[in-house]
Design an enzyme around this catalytic site. Structure first.
Site, short mmCIF file in Angstrom:
data_model
loop_
_atom_site.label_atom_id
_atom_site.label_comp_id
_atom_site.label_asym_id
_atom_site.label_seq_id
_atom_site.Cartn_x
_atom_site.Cartn_y
_atom_site.Cartn_z
N PHE A 39 -99.13 -55.21 -30.23
CA PHE A 39 -99.80 -53.94 -29.96
C PHE A 39 -101.29 -54.07 -30.24
O PHE A 39 -102.10 -53.48 -29.55
CB PHE A 39 -99.18 -52.83 -30.82
CG PHE A 39 -99.43 -51.46 -30.30
CD1 PHE A 39 -98.67 -50.94 -29.27
CD2 PHE A 39 -100.46 -50.69 -30.83
CE1 PHE A 39 -98.91 -49.66 -28.77
CE2 PHE A 39 -100.71 -49.41 -30.35
CZ PHE A 39 -99.93 -48.90 -29.32
N LEU A 83 -90.47 -51.51 -32.60
CA LEU A 83 -89.10 -51.07 -32.39
C LEU A 83 -88.29 -52.04 -31.54
O LEU A 83 -87.06 -52.10 -31.66
CB LEU A 83 -89.07 -49.68 -31.75
CG LEU A 83 -89.40 -48.52 -32.68
CD1 LEU A 83 -89.46 -47.22 -31.92
CD2 LEU A 83 -88.41 -48.44 -33.84
N VAL A 93 -98.07 -51.65 -37.52
CA VAL A 93 -97.91 -50.22 -37.27
C VAL A 93 -98.96 -49.51 -38.13
O VAL A 93 -98.92 -49.61 -39.35
CB VAL A 93 -96.50 -49.72 -37.62
CG1 VAL A 93 -96.35 -48.24 -37.28
CG2 VAL A 93 -95.43 -50.55 -36.91
N GLU A 102 -101.88 -39.75 -35.98
CA GLU A 102 -101.92 -38.31 -36.25
C GLU A 102 -100.55 -37.65 -36.10
O GLU A 102 -100.42 -36.46 -36.36
CB GLU A 102 -102.91 -37.65 -35.30
CG GLU A 102 -104.34 -38.12 -35.52
CD GLU A 102 -105.30 -37.52 -34.51
OE1 GLU A 102 -104.87 -36.76 -33.62
OE2 GLU A 102 -106.50 -37.84 -34.61
N THR A 103 -99.54 -38.39 -35.67
CA THR A 103 -98.21 -37.80 -35.46
C THR A 103 -97.18 -38.48 -36.35
O THR A 103 -97.49 -39.45 -37.05
CB THR A 103 -97.78 -37.95 -33.99
OG1 THR A 103 -97.53 -39.34 -33.73
CG2 THR A 103 -98.84 -37.43 -33.03
N HIS A 151 -94.84 -40.32 -35.36
CA HIS A 151 -94.37 -41.55 -34.71
C HIS A 151 -94.45 -42.74 -35.66
O HIS A 151 -93.56 -43.61 -35.66
CB HIS A 151 -95.18 -41.80 -33.44
CG HIS A 151 -94.66 -42.94 -32.62
ND1 HIS A 151 -93.44 -42.90 -31.99
CD2 HIS A 151 -95.20 -44.15 -32.33
CE1 HIS A 151 -93.24 -44.04 -31.35
NE2 HIS A 151 -94.30 -44.81 -31.55
N ASN A 168 -89.59 -60.53 -42.70
CA ASN A 168 -90.17 -59.34 -42.08
C ASN A 168 -91.66 -59.29 -42.37
O ASN A 168 -92.08 -59.06 -43.50
CB ASN A 168 -89.48 -58.08 -42.60
CG ASN A 168 -90.01 -56.81 -41.94
OD1 ASN A 168 -90.95 -56.86 -41.15
ND2 ASN A 168 -89.41 -55.70 -42.27
N ARG A 181 -104.49 -57.60 -44.59
CA ARG A 181 -103.16 -58.16 -44.79
C ARG A 181 -102.81 -59.24 -43.75
O ARG A 181 -102.11 -60.19 -44.04
CB ARG A 181 -102.12 -57.05 -44.77
CG ARG A 181 -102.18 -56.21 -46.04
CD ARG A 181 -101.55 -54.84 -45.87
NE ARG A 181 -101.58 -54.09 -47.12
CZ ARG A 181 -102.63 -53.46 -47.60
NH1 ARG A 181 -103.79 -53.50 -46.96
NH2 ARG A 181 -102.58 -52.81 -48.74
#
Length: 161
Positions: free
Chosen positions: A26, A58, A87, A91-92, A94, A119, A133
């Site tokens: 992403f 996801l 991730v 603002e949501t 999600h 992970n 990170r």
């Protein structure tokens, strides 16, 4: 406040092991750093590396399960897995769904199938935290996830105490 020193963690040699990295791509720059750290750790252990890219966090557990099934059928090789992605809170809600559900699915998959799985999906508040990170010269969470996969692989092989 002074930063705490990191623990020196054992590394596990894995000559001949084939480790599959599944990345949810992403953020290109951040993912590139995570992969660099993971690849460095895995290659130093003597493992070969194969990378699969999916759209986001996801999709990572689904991709790992597909690859695991292909390996069980003899169509692919996978001794261990590393999940990588980023991730960042928005603002949501999600963020909560993606971070919680991807982690839940990875833990369920790893425990049900006894997978050697590290992970390295970062869940952070902002880009600066992610960069700190992901960067192999700083947090090296990609390298940490690879180290976790190697530790679990050694345990599964009976090579770890």
């Amino acid at each position: 406040m002074a930063e705490a020193a990191r623990r020196t963690l054992p590394t596990y040699p894995a000559p001949g092991a084939h480790v599959v990295i599944v990345e949810g791509r992403f953020y290109d720059d951040l993912n590139d750093m995570l992969i660099a750290g993971a690849r460095r750790m895995l290659e130093a252990a003597g493992a070969s590396v194969e990378i699969f890219t999916v759209p986001g966090a996801l999709e990572i557990p689904v991709a790992i399960e597909i690859i695991r099934r292909q390996a069980a059928e003899g169509r692919r090789r996978a001794d261990a897995f590393v999940a990588l992605g980023v991730v960042i809170r928005g603002e949501t809600t999600h963020y909560e769904i993606v971070s919680n559900e991807s982690a839940r699915a990875l833990v369920a998959l790893a425990t049900l199938e006894a997978l050697a799985l590290g992970n390295g999906i970062l869940t952070v508040e902002d880009f600066e935290q992610a960069e700190a990170r992901a960067n192999p010269a700083k947090g090296d969470k990609g390298g940490d996830a690879a180290r976790a996969a190697l530790a679990l692989l050694a345990l599964r092989r009976g090579e770890a105490a």
